[in-house]
Motif scaffolding. Structure first.
Motif, PDB file in Angstrom:
ATOM      1  N   ARG A 181       0.847  -1.198   0.000  1.00 18.98           N
ATOM      2  CA  ARG A 181       0.000   0.000   0.000  1.00 18.98           C
ATOM      3  C   ARG A 181       0.878   1.242   0.000  1.00 18.98           C
ATOM      4  O   ARG A 181       1.884   1.308   0.710  1.00 18.98           O
ATOM      5  CB  ARG A 181      -0.917   0.029   1.221  1.00 18.98           C
ATOM      6  N   TYR A 281      -8.578  -5.148   6.633  1.00 18.74           N
ATOM      7  CA  TYR A 281      -8.737  -3.693   6.503  1.00 18.74           C
ATOM      8  C   TYR A 281      -7.443  -2.997   6.916  1.00 18.74           C
ATOM      9  O   TYR A 281      -6.710  -3.466   7.791  1.00 18.74           O
ATOM     10  CB  TYR A 281      -9.877  -3.195   7.393  1.00 18.74           C
ATOM     11  N   ASP A 285      -9.766   1.031   4.998  1.00 17.13           N
ATOM     12  CA  ASP A 285     -10.055   0.544   3.645  1.00 17.13           C
ATOM     13  C   ASP A 285     -10.085  -0.982   3.622  1.00 17.13           C
ATOM     14  O   ASP A 285      -9.234  -1.637   4.235  1.00 17.13           O
ATOM     15  CB  ASP A 285      -8.989   1.029   2.655  1.00 17.13           C
TER      16      ASP A 285
END
Length: 503
Positions: A181, A281, A285
């Motif tokens: 991420r 999560y 998100d």
């Protein structure tokens, strides 16, 4: 009942909870230096200006500051002057004073002590850039580091990160299925986080000097248990998606019930599914789904249920609520799409020894190095050379079954005697060691050490857990069994049962 406007001065003081204490911020002093008597006409003005100032202080002071006062009974005396004093660290007087119709001040106002900085800075919280965005990438099987950083649109950052040893060492942990991420704003990297197990993650941030810093952290990703049910209407995948069930979870469900339901032909409108699974999560998100924990599927009125369980040997599989495996205990062949070069034959003439010798297994011809898989869950009891068999592995299974794999070129790296393997695990590779005319796998299937034809043998539908394992399974699966039962009843009543549970 009196109206709000008819309250007396004492009522107002009581409403604002002004306490009668003498050592507080209101200082009443006797003006003994003045010998001039106050005129009667000035007394009301002085008293009401004092009241007005006090009310103004009450209404403008922060709620967390207690304002206290003391009103002596002699307040109406002509010789009484009232001074309002509020504590201040700097003890600095304001230039302006309030008078009550005379040239002499009757009140002196001091500054209220407040923080010197804005509340957000004073509390230690910086401002959040709400325009920053997170992007997510799941590493594919053949991705290199350069491919990963190209996918997250920061290929130029990789070389700088590899110059920093702690970060470069951590980058070596990026492997297939790792979640990467990146948080950025207008092309600038703000944070980069990656994890392969969701429990531990590595976080990289830019420094003020233009370099980068990184550290391993825990509990950055949250696992939530998710429940969902649906009826099949148009198509099983489409209906699952409408109810928030990811495709990979549906693929897991179909693999679990594949032995019972032919999903390509038997599924019809009115069938219904119940799933309990895990979602991952990060920063609020939804990143990915993880494992199917339990499931139920009703097909043409026949109801099937399954619960995920890890045995004491570390093997994870799906079992019925009664503790039997959902899958068949064995698969027929240990090599996919292999050709049978020699069948099971008790009277076969050996191609090398040139004499009749019972062929107690089946030979599968395959290219050198082709992976060989375990046909059932079992324990490695033999992993070494065995005469004419060459390099051989023997697995011991439950209920008296065992399997043999020989003529291997090599064993799977790290596999040793005593290890437990699961059905479908790679255990070795095709070779021609021992008495073999070419690369092939000699495979034997035995019941109570008696060889039988693996192609025609009646294989057991499933294996049951041992008595000790069954007790552990029933204790561990109580919650899932209850949830499946409740969700099924809610589905039958057409009630919404879809939800997330954090934790």
């Amino acid at each position: 009942m009196p109206s709000r406007n008819s309250k007396s001065w004492e009522d107002v003081l009581s409403h604002y909870q002004i306490e009668n204490q003498s050592s507080l911020a209101l200082d009443f002093t006797q003006n003994s230096a003045s010998t001039e008597p106050h005129k009667e006409s000035e007394q009301p003005v002085s008293r009401w200006s004092t009241k007005l100032l006090l009310l103004l202080s009450c209404s403008t002071a922060p709620a967390s500051i207690t304002i206290q006062s003391y009103f002596p009974s002699s307040l109406a005396s002509d010789s009484q002057n009232v001074t309002l004093i509020m504590e201040n660290n700097s003890n600095e007087k304001l230039p302006k004073t309030l008078t009550s119709g005379s040239t002499n001040p009757t009140q002196t106002i001091y500054k209220l002590s407040l923080p010197n900085e804005a509340l957000a800075t004073y509390s230690g919280y910086g401002l959040i850039n709400t325009e920053s965005t997170w992007d997510t990438y799941k590493v594919e099987r053949y991705d290199k580091l350069t491919d990963v950083f190209s996918q997250i649109n920061f290929p130029e950052v990789l070389q700088n990160l590899q110059k920093i040893k702690p970060i470069n060492d951590a980058l070596g942990d990026i492997k297939p299925k790792t979640i990467v991420r990146v948080k950025s704003y207008k092309g600038n990297l703000e944070r980069l986080v990656f994890t392969s197990d969701y429990e531990k993650s590595f976080e990289i941030k830019p420094t003020q000097t233009g370099s980068y810093e990184g550290a391993w952290r825990r509990n950055q990703f949250e696992v939530r248990q998710t429940r969902s049910t649906f009826f099949v209407k148009s198509g099983i995948f489409a209906d699952a998606k409408k109810n928030g069930i990811p495709q990979d979870i549906m693929r897991q469900l179909m693999a679990v019930f594949d032995w019972e339901v032919d999903f390509s032909r038997d599924v019809k409108a009115g069938d219904h599914a119940t799933v309990i699974f895990e979602n991952i999560y990060h920063e609020g998100d939804l990143i990915s789904s993880l494992d199917l924990l339990a499931a139920g599927f009703t097909n043409s009125g026949n109801m099937y249920r399954s619960i995920r369980h890890t045995t004491a040997q570390g093997l994870t599989d799906y079992f019925t609520p009664e503790g039997r495996e959902m899958k068949r205990a064995f698969i027929r062949t240990p090599i996919t799409q292999a050709r049978v070069s020699s069948h099971f034959n008790p009277k076969r003439r050996h191609p090398i020894l040139k004499k009749v010798r019972a062929h107690t297994g089946t030979d599968f011809a395959a290219p050198h190095g082709t992976p060989i898989i375990a046909t059932g869950d079992g324990k490695v009891v033999h992993i070494t050379r065995k005469g004419g068999y060459g390099k051989t592995i023997i697995l011991k299974h439950r209920e008296g079954y065992s399997t043999l794999y020989s003529h291997l070129s090599k064993y799977k790296k790290g596999l040793k005697k005593g290890h437990f393997v699961a059905q479908g695990d790679v255990i070795g590779y095709v070779g021609s060691t021992g008495l073999a005319t070419g690369p092939n796998l000699h495979y034997e299937f035995r019941k109570n050490n008696v060889p039988t034809n693996p192609i025609t043998a009646k294989l057991p539908n499933s294996m049951s857990l041992t008595k000790r394992e069954l007790e552990s399974f029933k204790n561990d699966s109580i919650n899932m069994r209850l949830q499946l039962g409740v969700l099924h009843r809610l589905t039958m009543e057409r009630l919404d049962s879809n939800s997330d549970i954090g934790g």
